[in-house]
Design a protein around this motif. Structure first.
Motif, PDB file in Angstrom:
ATOM      1  N   GLN A  97       0.853  -1.191   0.000  1.00  0.00           N
ATOM      2  CA  GLN A  97       0.000   0.000   0.000  1.00  0.00           C
ATOM      3  C   GLN A  97       0.887   1.239   0.000  1.00  0.00           C
ATOM      4  O   GLN A  97       1.757   1.394   0.861  1.00  0.00           O
ATOM      5  CB  GLN A  97      -0.906   0.006   1.217  1.00  0.00           C
ATOM      6  N   GLU A  98       0.685   2.088  -0.988  1.00  0.00           N
ATOM      7  CA  GLU A  98       1.431   3.348  -1.102  1.00  0.00           C
ATOM      8  C   GLU A  98       1.196   4.199   0.149  1.00  0.00           C
ATOM      9  O   GLU A  98       0.196   4.028   0.842  1.00  0.00           O
ATOM     10  CB  GLU A  98       0.943   4.133  -2.323  1.00  0.00           C
ATOM     11  N   PRO A  99       2.090   5.147   0.441  1.00  0.00           N
ATOM     12  CA  PRO A  99       1.871   6.038   1.590  1.00  0.00           C
ATOM     13  C   PRO A  99       0.531   6.769   1.491  1.00  0.00           C
ATOM     14  O   PRO A  99       0.153   7.253   0.422  1.00  0.00           O
ATOM     15  CB  PRO A  99       3.045   7.022   1.497  1.00  0.00           C
ATOM     16  N   ILE A 100      -0.160   6.801   2.635  1.00  0.00           N
ATOM     17  CA  ILE A 100      -1.475   7.440   2.731  1.00  0.00           C
ATOM     18  C   ILE A 100      -1.510   8.267   4.011  1.00  0.00           C
ATOM     19  O   ILE A 100      -1.158   7.769   5.083  1.00  0.00           O
ATOM     20  CB  ILE A 100      -2.611   6.394   2.807  1.00  0.00           C
ATOM     21  N   GLU A 101      -1.960   9.521   3.895  1.00  0.00           N
ATOM     22  CA  GLU A 101      -2.184  10.313   5.097  1.00  0.00           C
ATOM     23  C   GLU A 101      -3.539   9.912   5.658  1.00  0.00           C
ATOM     24  O   GLU A 101      -4.561  10.017   4.986  1.00  0.00           O
ATOM     25  CB  GLU A 101      -2.161  11.814   4.805  1.00  0.00           C
TER      26      GLU A 101
END
Length: 133
Positions: A97-101
């Motif tokens: 999973q790509e970086p997510i805020e």
């Protein structure tokens, strides 16, 4: 009552290769080694501010182990999620999973290590607040 995490166990077909990969990722060598049949069967690293343990278990000796990632992801605290994520990819991990805020002060990302385990990284301001208290 739960008191906190002690050890997170990952599985590998080749514990020596997993030990080498995680030693590179973490910048430390494992502090514990158990051998079976003359090969590493289990290793542990102590990591971070609270010396949490990351264990690598040889699938042959682990008993029932999941064939695919389960429904939980353990997130390790990092200062820079994007840098940690990019470094893990450069070392051979694959995107989970790509970086997510997730909200103010919370950023997560995860990768699949070369041995099939999901490794999460998180910047968590609450963690830093507790650590500083």
């Amino acid at each position: 009552m739960l008191r906190g995490l002690t050890t997170i166990s990952f599985f590998a077909d080749d514990v020596r290769a997993a030990s080498d990969w995680y030693a590179e990722v973490l910048g430390i060598q494992p502090y514990f080694l158990r051998e079976a049949d003359g090969v590493p069967a289990y290793i542990e690293f102590r990591i971070g501010d609270y010396q949490h343990e990351l264990g690598i278990v040889d699938r042959r000796f682990a008993g029932p182990a999941p064939e695919a990632p389960g429904g939980a992801v353990a997130y390790w605290a990092v200062d820079d999620v994007h840098a940690a994520f990019d470094r893990l990819l450069a070392l051979g991990a694959k995107v989970h999973q790509e970086p997510i805020e997730r909200g103010p002060g919370f950023v997560t990302a995860s990768v699949v290590d070369p041995f099939g385990n999901v490794l999460g990284v998180m910047f968590n301001q609450h963690y830093l607040n507790v650590l500083g208290a």
